[in-house]
Design a protein around this motif. Structure first.
Motif, PDB file in Angstrom:
ATOM      1  N   ASP A 196     -14.023   0.349   6.539  1.00  0.00           N
ATOM      2  CA  ASP A 196     -12.676   0.212   5.983  1.00  0.00           C
ATOM      3  C   ASP A 196     -12.729  -0.627   4.719  1.00  0.00           C
ATOM      4  O   ASP A 196     -13.309  -1.720   4.727  1.00  0.00           O
ATOM      5  CB  ASP A 196     -11.742  -0.484   6.987  1.00  0.00           C
ATOM      6  N   ILE A 197     -12.109  -0.125   3.665  1.00  0.00           N
ATOM      7  CA  ILE A 197     -12.054  -0.894   2.418  1.00  0.00           C
ATOM      8  C   ILE A 197     -10.599  -1.016   1.993  1.00  0.00           C
ATOM      9  O   ILE A 197      -9.886  -0.005   1.880  1.00  0.00           O
ATOM     10  CB  ILE A 197     -12.876  -0.217   1.299  1.00  0.00           C
ATOM     11  N   LEU A 198     -10.166  -2.255   1.777  1.00  0.00           N
ATOM     12  CA  LEU A 198      -8.801  -2.496   1.306  1.00  0.00           C
ATOM     13  C   LEU A 198      -8.823  -2.438  -0.221  1.00  0.00           C
ATOM     14  O   LEU A 198      -9.562  -3.189  -0.865  1.00  0.00           O
ATOM     15  CB  LEU A 198      -8.316  -3.867   1.786  1.00  0.00           C
ATOM     16  N   VAL A 199      -8.022  -1.532  -0.768  1.00  0.00           N
ATOM     17  CA  VAL A 199      -7.963  -1.367  -2.216  1.00  0.00           C
ATOM     18  C   VAL A 199      -6.596  -1.868  -2.674  1.00  0.00           C
ATOM     19  O   VAL A 199      -5.576  -1.391  -2.197  1.00  0.00           O
ATOM     20  CB  VAL A 199      -8.112   0.122  -2.596  1.00  0.00           C
ATOM     21  N   ILE A 220       0.925   0.034   3.064  1.00  0.00           N
ATOM     22  CA  ILE A 220      -0.518   0.267   3.082  1.00  0.00           C
ATOM     23  C   ILE A 220      -0.735   1.743   3.382  1.00  0.00           C
ATOM     24  O   ILE A 220      -0.429   2.227   4.468  1.00  0.00           O
ATOM     25  CB  ILE A 220      -1.220  -0.623   4.126  1.00  0.00           C
ATOM     26  N   ASN A 221      -1.206   2.475   2.382  1.00  0.00           N
ATOM     27  CA  ASN A 221      -1.496   3.895   2.557  1.00  0.00           C
ATOM     28  C   ASN A 221      -2.940   4.079   2.971  1.00  0.00           C
ATOM     29  O   ASN A 221      -3.801   3.277   2.631  1.00  0.00           O
ATOM     30  CB  ASN A 221      -1.231   4.648   1.259  1.00  0.00           C
ATOM     31  N   GLU A 222      -3.168   5.172   3.691  1.00  0.00           N
ATOM     32  CA  GLU A 222      -4.528   5.468   4.149  1.00  0.00           C
ATOM     33  C   GLU A 222      -5.055   6.716   3.465  1.00  0.00           C
ATOM     34  O   GLU A 222      -4.311   7.667   3.244  1.00  0.00           O
ATOM     35  CB  GLU A 222      -4.523   5.746   5.652  1.00  0.00           C
ATOM     36  N   ALA A 223      -6.334   6.708   3.180  1.00  0.00           N
ATOM     37  CA  ALA A 223      -7.008   7.915   2.692  1.00  0.00           C
ATOM     38  C   ALA A 223      -8.467   7.766   3.088  1.00  0.00           C
ATOM     39  O   ALA A 223      -8.908   6.664   3.405  1.00  0.00           O
ATOM     40  CB  ALA A 223      -6.876   8.030   1.184  1.00  0.00           C
ATOM     41  N   LEU A 262      -7.742   1.652   2.554  1.00  0.00           N
ATOM     42  CA  LEU A 262      -6.385   1.181   2.844  1.00  0.00           C
ATOM     43  C   LEU A 262      -5.842   0.723   1.500  1.00  0.00           C
ATOM     44  O   LEU A 262      -6.358  -0.227   0.908  1.00  0.00           O
ATOM     45  CB  LEU A 262      -6.424   0.045   3.849  1.00  0.00           C
ATOM     46  N   ILE A 263      -4.822   1.423   1.010  1.00  0.00           N
ATOM     47  CA  ILE A 263      -4.460   1.271  -0.393  1.00  0.00           C
ATOM     48  C   ILE A 263      -3.085   0.625  -0.530  1.00  0.00           C
ATOM     49  O   ILE A 263      -2.104   1.087   0.067  1.00  0.00           O
ATOM     50  CB  ILE A 263      -4.489   2.649  -1.087  1.00  0.00           C
ATOM     51  N   THR A 264      -3.021  -0.443  -1.310  1.00  0.00           N
ATOM     52  CA  THR A 264      -1.758  -1.138  -1.515  1.00  0.00           C
ATOM     53  C   THR A 264      -1.753  -1.710  -2.925  1.00  0.00           C
ATOM     54  O   THR A 264      -2.681  -1.497  -3.695  1.00  0.00           O
ATOM     55  CB  THR A 264      -1.542  -2.221  -0.442  1.00  0.00           C
ATOM     56  N   ALA A 265      -0.666  -2.412  -3.272  1.00  0.00           N
ATOM     57  CA  ALA A 265      -0.584  -2.991  -4.614  1.00  0.00           C
ATOM     58  C   ALA A 265       0.031  -4.361  -4.542  1.00  0.00           C
ATOM     59  O   ALA A 265       0.742  -4.700  -3.593  1.00  0.00           O
ATOM     60  CB  ALA A 265       0.227  -2.098  -5.542  1.00  0.00           C
ATOM     61  N   ASN A 266      -0.240  -5.126  -5.578  1.00  0.00           N
ATOM     62  CA  ASN A 266       0.201  -6.503  -5.627  1.00  0.00           C
ATOM     63  C   ASN A 266       1.480  -6.663  -6.442  1.00  0.00           C
ATOM     64  O   ASN A 266       2.240  -7.599  -6.232  1.00  0.00           O
ATOM     65  CB  ASN A 266      -0.915  -7.326  -6.269  1.00  0.00           C
TER      66      ASN A 266
END
Lengths: 526, 374
Positions: free
Chosen positions: B121-124, B211-214, B185-189
């Motif tokens: 899992d990588i949080l982006v 938090i979106n997943e791809a 796991l994709i999100t923004a600041n």
């Protein structure tokens, strides 16, 4: 009242206080052309910066202001008002009415537009610059992170929305109440039908846009958090609201264009429209579907898979009524006696290029493939094929088609044809390569790009300058026609044209159909 | 093809670019290096070919009419119109074709959405205008870093020749193992960004508060490049993504090295550095982190001027506060978590002594650590 004839007032007051549908139509058309030139200037700045990789002319922040204002001015300033102008001129003449149903409101609908756009344009000179968040103004870029000028943008959108809603109410009221005796709904010309449906779409969705910008205003100035996750709000909600307006908006732009083409193609094919009734039903079907497909602009926001599937299937369905329209136009041409005056050239240009835009639209509707297309130049190419080659070509066709009727003077046919061919080639050189760079991975709304996109971008820019320059020829031709065009006295103007407006003298007097015409029993368009 | 070629030649003649670049004029989507990417490519080609075939039919009929049914050739118009049979046919046939398209589209979509059973899992996290990657790890400490545009301003502003990977190069790429199901796991600041790498077939919006997943399972080792695809402000065009796909072994080695680096950084923050060392490190940090907003000479831009600034020449504590915590409601971010204590100390020292701000102040990593503790 019928014998109370008078001409237009003199001087500026004629235009300021007019309630005449022809004067108001003329003002809408000139205003929209001015906006087309302004929005086009922004596009030229964009294409000049993108001529080569690297930053040459403008800073990235200003580039974003240009893309934003280009979109806003073209959608709300050029395309929408141009078709309202056309509606003002033509709907009363097509249904045998003396004027629009609500002439004073008509005056106001127009006259709040210029201040609205002045307010929008003034943001360019404000500290922090003009809006730089794209014409789709996604929150929170357009709220928490926007320049202070965003407040002026919000009020400008409100003003434009009020104008559109009033204009639409007027069109609906005119069509429902002012038709000449015998002009049943299913005898109305298709241009009237498409505008009738468009006006309902406008009344339904412009308030939604007004709601979205008002929520932004609250978030920016009154501490609410509609679109701010930090305060319990939802940035994705903004996109749902925006596109609930935005997708019908696309059809608001294209349906009147369909109407124009449905008048022009039969006239120059000297053959009735193949399926009048099915064209009406297809238009209605497109309008209804437009309310349930909005989230296809948002396939990548992370919707649940069931939502993706619903919006994908609904969007794909639009291909059916759109196909019906294209097949109808082609069947109308089939075994007609075609001639290729400028209006017909622009309508055929519309038909070919809009169909290509329709195909890329179908490709974009496929959700998994859209993960690769979304927000790339492929999308830019797609919507310019439907908006420019669709709406603008159709509008240009309309001007050439009805200008001799309106002014009683003929435009220069050779110059018109040259305008068409330069536009057609310029448009395709601009936008066709954008399919390639988009598929190869170039995102939209970037002021600079990687080297592998350089050649196609340079091509695009050259095409854009050519297409832009061809509009000067158009302007010259229109002015030359009004000032010194060869006089036309034939009521018919075009031998194949059908409809009540062609029964009026050329040019039509200031007031027409003060006594309603009698419509014969046989169907005019069936 | 010949028209396209001649246009391309015309473009090349006008362009000052070397010929080798021309070979890169890609015109179609890439099937990429994942099974899902290949399926998407096949789907794209299928729909496109169907559209082209229909297009040839429609445009063919139209062209035939244009050529043969001309008034100038004396062609007499027929007056036929309305045919229920024809109209039913051209409604039903397209509908059936659409069903044919929907079937493969649905199965591919379901696969894109199958985020289960990920091995890594990588949080982006999208930031204006850089990406942060965090390797989530149940057992040990997470490894995280920021990935910034590495193309120098001189190339962007045309004073130096542009490199091969102009705008598609970063200071520290994302490293992932091949043949492994990696979940992002994709999100923004701050604002909405979108994380897209065409070759590994992932594009998902990075939305603050969500938090979106791809996922992706890369088949081949290699370097894959992408960009942010959602307008996110001035430097939207300048936040690329670079993914290094390496073997499992190389990945484990890289991960150990990153952990060791992190330990070394902690140790380094207790050592005092000379003014010269801080200044040279600070200049490098300034150029990647501050320059875009505050200008090459500290003259300001999106952000305030550093040169002659009351913050950079005033109280050190206030200056550290701005750097570490950011300024709420402005584009000035909190850099406390983005920079190491050494980097923060260096850049603060640099700002206090460059651009004519000759305060002579030296801020040490230990000062930063102390300030963070309050």
């Amino acid at each position: 009242m019928g014998d109370h004839h008078h001409g237009p007032a003199k001087g500026l007051s004629r235009w300021l206080f007019t309630t005449n549908h022809k004067d108001i139509g003329t003002m809408y058309l000139w205003f929209s052309f001015a906006m087309f030139i302004l929005g086009g200037t922004f596009a030229m700045i964009i294409r000049a910066e993108l001529f080569q990789p690297g930053m040459q002319l403008v800073e990235p922040g200003f580039f974003n202001q240009m893309t934003t204002l280009h979109g806003l001015v073209m959608v709300f300033g050029a395309i929408m008002p141009s078709f309202v102008g056309l509606a003002n001129w033509l709907i009363p003449m097509m249904i045998g009415a003396p004027d629009m149903a609500l002439p004073r409101m008509n005056n106001w609908s127009f006259w709040i537009l210029p201040p609205g756009f002045l307010m929008l344009a003034s943001t360019l000179f404000m500290e922090g610059g003009a809006p730089a968040f794209g014409w789709t103004f996604y929150a929170p870029l357009s709220t928490t992170y926007a320049a202070p000028s965003v407040t002026f943008f919000i009020f400008s959108i409100h003003v434009l929305g009020v104008s559109s809603i009033m204009g639409s109410i007027n069109i609906i009221a005119t069509i429902m109440n002012m038709r000449a005796p015998g002009m049943t709904y299913m005898k109305m010309p298709l241009f009237v039908w498409t505008w009738f449906i468009t006006a309902f779409l406008l009344v339904a969705v412009m308030p939604v846009l007004a709601g979205a910008v008002t929520m932004m205003l609250m978030d920016i100035h009154f501490g609410t958090s509609f679109f701010s996750a930090a305060g319990g709000g939802d940035p994705v909600l903004f996109q749902h609201i925006f596109w609930f307006f935005g997708h019908p908006e696309v059809y608001i732009i294209i349906l009147p264009a369909f109407g124009v083409v449905s008048q022009v193609i039969p006239a120059f094919s000297r053959k009735p429209l193949f399926g009048y009734a099915s064209m009406v039903y297809a238009t209605a079907a497109i309008a209804i579907l437009s309310f349930v497909v909005w989230a296809h602009h948002m396939y990548t926001v992370g919707m649940p898979v069931a939502g993706e599937l619903f919006f994908m299937y609904a969007t794909m369905l639009i291909a059916v009524p759109t196909g019906v329209k294209v097949f109808n136009w082609v069947s109308t041409m089939w075994r007609g006696a075609l001639s290729f005056e400028t209006p017909m050239l622009f309508s055929i240009g519309f038909l070919v290029l809009f169909t290509i835009g329709g195909f890329t639209g179908l490709m974009l509707s496929i959700a998994p493939a859209d993960f690769q297309y979304h927000d790339t130049y492929f999308v830019v190419a797609h919507f310019h094929y439907v908006m420019v080659a669709g709406a603008v070509f159709s509008m240009t066709s309309a001007v050439y088609f009805w200008l001799p009727k309106w002014t009683g003077r003929m435009y220069n046919e050779t110059m018109g044809k040259v305008h068409f061919w330069i536009s057609f080639v310029g448009f395709n050189v601009t936008f066709f390569p954008q399919h390639f760079v988009g598929l190869a991975g170039m995102p939209r709304r970037v002021p600079d790009y990687a080297l592998q996109f350089a050649d196609f971008n340079m091509m695009s820019s050259i095409g854009a300058f050519v297409y832009g320059a061809s509009q000067i020829l158009f302007l010259y031709n229109v002015i030359a026609t009004i000032v010194a065009g060869e006089r036309v006295s034939d009521e018919q103007v075009w031998d194949g044209a059908e409809g009540l407006e062609w029964t009026l003298p050329t040019p039509p007097p200031y007031h027409t159909f003060e006594v309603p015409p009698q419509i014969e029993a046989s169907p005019a368009h069936g | 093809m010949s028209i396209k070629k001649s246009l391309m030649t015309a473009g090349a003649a006008l362009s000052a670019l070397p010929m080798s670049v021309l070979a890169q004029n890609q015109v179609n989507m890439s099937p990429g290096v994942t099974r899902v990417g290949a399926e998407i490519y096949d789907l794209h080609m299928l729909i496109m070919i169907i559209c082209i075939v229909i297009g040839i039919g429609v445009f063919g009929v139209m062209l035939y009419s244009i050529v043969y049914h001309r008034k100038s050739k004396g062609f007499e118009p027929s007056q036929f119109h309305e045919s229920t049979k024809v109209e039913i046919a051209w409604t039903v046939v397209p509908f059936l074709i659409l069903i044919g398209m929907a079937v493969p589209a649905t199965s591919t979509l379901l696969e894109v959405y199958d985020n289960d059973d990920a091995e890594l899992d990588i949080l982006v996290t999208g930031h204006q205008w850089k990406w942060r990657y965090e390797y989530l790890n149940a057992e040990g400490e997470n490894v995280s870093f920021f990935s910034n545009l590495a193309t120098p301003q001189e190339e962007i502003y045309n004073s130096e020749a542009k490199g091969e990977h102009y705008l598609l190069e970063v200071d520290e790429p994302l490293v992932i193992p091949i043949d492994t199901k990696v979940r992002f796991l994709i999100t923004a600041n701050d604002v909405i960004h979108s994380w897209w790498v065409p070759e590994i077939a992932v594009k998902r919006d990075a939305i603050p508060g969500f938090i979106n997943e791809a996922w992706s399972k890369v088949d081949q080792e290699g370097i894959y490049r992408g960009q942010c695809t959602e307008l996110c402000g001035s430097y939207h065009g300048f936040m690329p993504i670079v993914v290094h796909a390496v073997t499992q072994d190389e990945f484990q080695g890289w991960m150990s090295a990153k952990r060791a680096d992190k330990a070394a950084q902690v140790a380094a923050s207790s050592v005092d550095l000379s003014l010269d060392a801080l200044m040279s490190e600070g200049e490098a940090v300034y150029q990647t982190q501050c320059l875009a907003c505050h200008g090459a000479q500290g003259e300001g831009g999106v952000g305030k001027a550093i040169s002659g600034s009351s913050i950079a020449m005033g109280d050190i504590g206030v200056h550290l506060d701005v750097g570490i915590k950011g300024v709420a409601g402005t584009a000035m971010q909190a850099f406390g978590a983005q920079l190491t204590d050494v980097e923060m100390a260096a850049v603060i020292t640099y700002q206090r002594n460059a651009f004519g701000n000759n305060t002579g102040d030296v801020v040490q990593p230990s000062d930063v650590a102390l300030h963070k503790q309050g």
